[in-house]
Scaffold this motif. Structure first.
Motif, PDB file in Angstrom:
ATOM      1  N   GLU A   5      -8.047  -6.527  -0.793  1.00 32.65           N
ATOM      2  CA  GLU A   5      -7.452  -5.347  -0.177  1.00 32.65           C
ATOM      3  C   GLU A   5      -6.722  -5.676   1.116  1.00 32.65           C
ATOM      4  N   PHE A   6      -5.962  -4.698   1.597  1.00 31.66           N
ATOM      5  CA  PHE A   6      -5.369  -4.733   2.923  1.00 31.66           C
ATOM      6  C   PHE A   6      -6.392  -4.058   3.840  1.00 31.66           C
ATOM      7  N   SER A   7      -6.995  -4.818   4.730  1.00 31.87           N
ATOM      8  CA  SER A   7      -8.135  -4.302   5.502  1.00 31.87           C
ATOM      9  C   SER A   7      -7.780  -3.129   6.415  1.00 31.87           C
ATOM     10  N   ALA A   8      -6.546  -3.054   6.880  1.00 28.50           N
ATOM     11  CA  ALA A   8      -6.160  -1.979   7.793  1.00 28.50           C
ATOM     12  C   ALA A   8      -5.658  -0.731   7.068  1.00 28.50           C
ATOM     13  N   TRP A   9      -5.534  -0.794   5.763  1.00 30.16           N
ATOM     14  CA  TRP A   9      -5.001   0.328   4.990  1.00 30.16           C
ATOM     15  C   TRP A   9      -6.107   0.975   4.177  1.00 30.16           C
ATOM     16  N   LYS A  10      -5.940   2.272   3.942  1.00 34.03           N
ATOM     17  CA  LYS A  10      -6.884   3.003   3.091  1.00 34.03           C
ATOM     18  C   LYS A  10      -6.258   3.149   1.701  1.00 34.03           C
ATOM     19  N   PRO A  11      -6.945   2.630   0.680  1.00 30.39           N
ATOM     20  CA  PRO A  11      -6.366   2.727  -0.671  1.00 30.39           C
ATOM     21  C   PRO A  11      -6.369   4.168  -1.188  1.00 30.39           C
ATOM     22  N   ALA A  12      -5.314   4.529  -1.901  1.00 26.43           N
ATOM     23  CA  ALA A  12      -5.242   5.838  -2.552  1.00 26.43           C
ATOM     24  C   ALA A  12      -6.102   5.823  -3.811  1.00 26.43           C
ATOM     25  N   GLN A  13      -6.258   4.629  -4.390  1.00 24.40           N
ATOM     26  CA  GLN A  13      -7.049   4.494  -5.614  1.00 24.40           C
ATOM     27  C   GLN A  13      -7.530   3.054  -5.739  1.00 24.40           C
ATOM     28  N   ILE A  14      -8.727   2.897  -6.290  1.00 23.79           N
ATOM     29  CA  ILE A  14      -9.272   1.575  -6.602  1.00 23.79           C
ATOM     30  C   ILE A  14      -9.614   1.583  -8.082  1.00 23.79           C
ATOM     31  N   GLN A  15      -9.196   0.549  -8.776  1.00 17.97           N
ATOM     32  CA  GLN A  15      -9.467   0.447 -10.203  1.00 17.97           C
ATOM     33  C   GLN A  15     -10.208  -0.860 -10.476  1.00 17.97           C
ATOM     34  N   ASP A  16     -11.381  -0.738 -11.087  1.00 21.16           N
ATOM     35  CA  ASP A  16     -12.153  -1.914 -11.470  1.00 21.16           C
ATOM     36  C   ASP A  16     -11.921  -2.205 -12.942  1.00 21.16           C
ATOM     37  N   ILE A  17     -11.688  -3.471 -13.239  1.00 23.25           N
ATOM     38  CA  ILE A  17     -11.528  -3.919 -14.619  1.00 23.25           C
ATOM     39  C   ILE A  17     -12.667  -4.886 -14.884  1.00 23.25           C
ATOM     40  N   ASP A  18     -13.584  -4.488 -15.756  1.00 23.58           N
ATOM     41  CA  ASP A  18     -14.792  -5.278 -15.994  1.00 23.58           C
ATOM     42  C   ASP A  18     -14.533  -6.579 -16.729  1.00 23.58           C
ATOM     43  N   ASP A  19     -13.573  -6.575 -17.640  1.00 21.70           N
ATOM     44  CA  ASP A  19     -13.308  -7.791 -18.405  1.00 21.70           C
ATOM     45  C   ASP A  19     -11.818  -7.890 -18.667  1.00 21.70           C
ATOM     46  N   ASP A  20     -11.233  -8.986 -18.269  1.00 29.35           N
ATOM     47  CA  ASP A  20      -9.802  -9.199 -18.429  1.00 29.35           C
ATOM     48  C   ASP A  20      -9.456  -9.900 -19.735  1.00 29.35           C
ATOM     49  N   GLY A  21     -10.457 -10.068 -20.603  1.00 30.06           N
ATOM     50  CA  GLY A  21     -10.241 -10.812 -21.831  1.00 30.06           C
ATOM     51  C   GLY A  21     -10.570 -12.291 -21.655  1.00 30.06           C
ATOM     52  N   GLU A  22     -10.755 -12.693 -20.407  1.00 23.40           N
ATOM     53  CA  GLU A  22     -11.103 -14.075 -20.098  1.00 23.40           C
ATOM     54  C   GLU A  22     -12.504 -14.153 -19.471  1.00 23.40           C
ATOM     55  N   GLY A  23     -13.232 -13.018 -19.514  1.00 15.58           N
ATOM     56  CA  GLY A  23     -14.596 -12.991 -18.999  1.00 15.58           C
ATOM     57  C   GLY A  23     -14.713 -12.805 -17.497  1.00 15.58           C
ATOM     58  N   ARG A  24     -13.671 -12.333 -16.857  1.00 17.41           N
ATOM     59  CA  ARG A  24     -13.692 -12.151 -15.413  1.00 17.41           C
ATOM     60  C   ARG A  24     -13.399 -10.699 -15.062  1.00 17.41           C
ATOM     61  N   SER A  25     -14.038 -10.197 -14.021  1.00 19.94           N
ATOM     62  CA  SER A  25     -13.750  -8.835 -13.565  1.00 19.94           C
ATOM     63  C   SER A  25     -12.727  -8.893 -12.421  1.00 19.94           C
ATOM     64  N   HIS A  26     -12.018  -7.766 -12.252  1.00 19.60           N
ATOM     65  CA  HIS A  26     -10.964  -7.673 -11.243  1.00 19.60           C
ATOM     66  C   HIS A  26     -11.039  -6.316 -10.566  1.00 19.60           C
ATOM     67  N   ARG A  27     -10.459  -6.245  -9.385  1.00 15.59           N
ATOM     68  CA  ARG A  27     -10.330  -4.973  -8.678  1.00 15.59           C
ATOM     69  C   ARG A  27      -8.891  -4.845  -8.215  1.00 15.59           C
ATOM     70  N   LEU A  28      -8.300  -3.690  -8.492  1.00 13.25           N
ATOM     71  CA  LEU A  28      -6.944  -3.401  -8.059  1.00 13.25           C
ATOM     72  C   LEU A  28      -6.969  -2.280  -7.019  1.00 13.25           C
ATOM     73  N   TYR A  29      -6.121  -2.420  -6.018  1.00 14.64           N
ATOM     74  CA  TYR A  29      -6.020  -1.427  -4.940  1.00 14.64           C
ATOM     75  C   TYR A  29      -4.608  -0.852  -4.939  1.00 14.64           C
ATOM     76  N   LEU A  30      -4.513   0.473  -4.977  1.00 14.56           N
ATOM     77  CA  LEU A  30      -3.221   1.138  -4.888  1.00 14.56           C
ATOM     78  C   LEU A  30      -3.097   1.765  -3.512  1.00 14.56           C
ATOM     79  N   TYR A  31      -1.986   1.475  -2.852  1.00 16.49           N
ATOM     80  CA  TYR A  31      -1.676   2.064  -1.550  1.00 16.49           C
ATOM     81  C   TYR A  31      -0.357   2.807  -1.661  1.00 16.49           C
ATOM     82  N   ARG A  32      -0.283   3.923  -0.965  1.00 14.57           N
ATOM     83  CA  ARG A  32       0.956   4.710  -0.935  1.00 14.57           C
ATOM     84  C   ARG A  32       1.438   4.807   0.510  1.00 14.57           C
ATOM     85  N   ARG A  33       2.704   4.681   0.681  1.00 11.94           N
ATOM     86  CA  ARG A  33       3.296   4.747   2.025  1.00 11.94           C
ATOM     87  C   ARG A  33       3.554   6.187   2.366  1.00 11.94           C
TER      88      ARG A  33
END
Length: 189
Positions: A161-189
């Motif tokens: 994440e961007f530590s100084a910004w507040k995300p509008a949305q956070i999306q967790d992906i448990d499995d990317d097809g390669e056995g790894r989880s990911h987190r995506l952060y959406l920010y809006r200006r």
């Protein structure tokens, strides 16, 4: 002999500083060393699509990928979303690889890669910006983005994440097809 020695000394006294000045000026023409803000680690294809979906990318929008690596986000944005996609990458081999792939896929009208420092680019036209940089790199680039991004622009960060910004949305992906989880952060200006 004396006269020749004096002339040689005079010539040397003039040429040495001139040569040093020329070398110094030639050094100025060389591009500054670009700081590496993240190691090259390709985003899994399933995450590429999720990043562009989360960012709400639409046809005709301008999208930038900071540290575009092999160009997979740029290619997906141009190919699937019909966006005007631009990658910024400092590794010449990766730029060459992604540029060749863009040409091979016939996407050169909507996709291209800039060889350069992502800290020296103009992102004022961006509708969507994607990043997969380290946390300290996100913090380093955030003042530039705050200054340049237009109202309504979106930023999607992968895993960090961007530590100084507040995300509008956070999306967790448990499995990317390669056995790894990911987190995506959406920010809006």
């Amino acid at each position: 002999m004396r006269r020749f020695g004096w002339a040689a000394c005079s010539v040397a006294a003039i040429l040495v500083p001139l040569l040093a000045l020329r070398a110094q000026e030639q050094g100025k023409d060389k591009p500054a060393k670009i700081e590496k803000l993240a190691p090259y680690y390709p985003t899994p294809e399933t995450i590429v699509d999720k990043m562009l979906q989360l960012g709400g990318l639409k046809a005709g929008e301008k999208m930038f990928d900071l540290g575009s690596g092999d160009g997979r986000l740029v290619i997906a944005a141009a190919r699937k979303y019909k966006a005007n996609a631009v990658g910024v990458e400092f590794d010449e081999a990766l730029v060459k690889q992604s540029t060749e792939r863009i040409a091979k896929l016939g996407l050169s009208a909507n996709a291209h890669i800039i060889l350069g420092d992502l800290m020296l680019q103009d992102y004022s036209s961006a509708d969507l910006l994607t990043v997969y940089l380290l946390p300290m790199s996100n913090d380093k680039v955030s003042p530039l983005l705050e200054k340049q991004l237009k109202k309504g622009a979106r930023v999607v960060a992968h895993d960090f994440e961007f530590s100084a910004w507040k995300p509008a949305q956070i999306q967790d992906i448990d499995d990317d097809g390669e056995g790894r989880s990911h987190r995506l952060y959406l920010y809006r200006r």
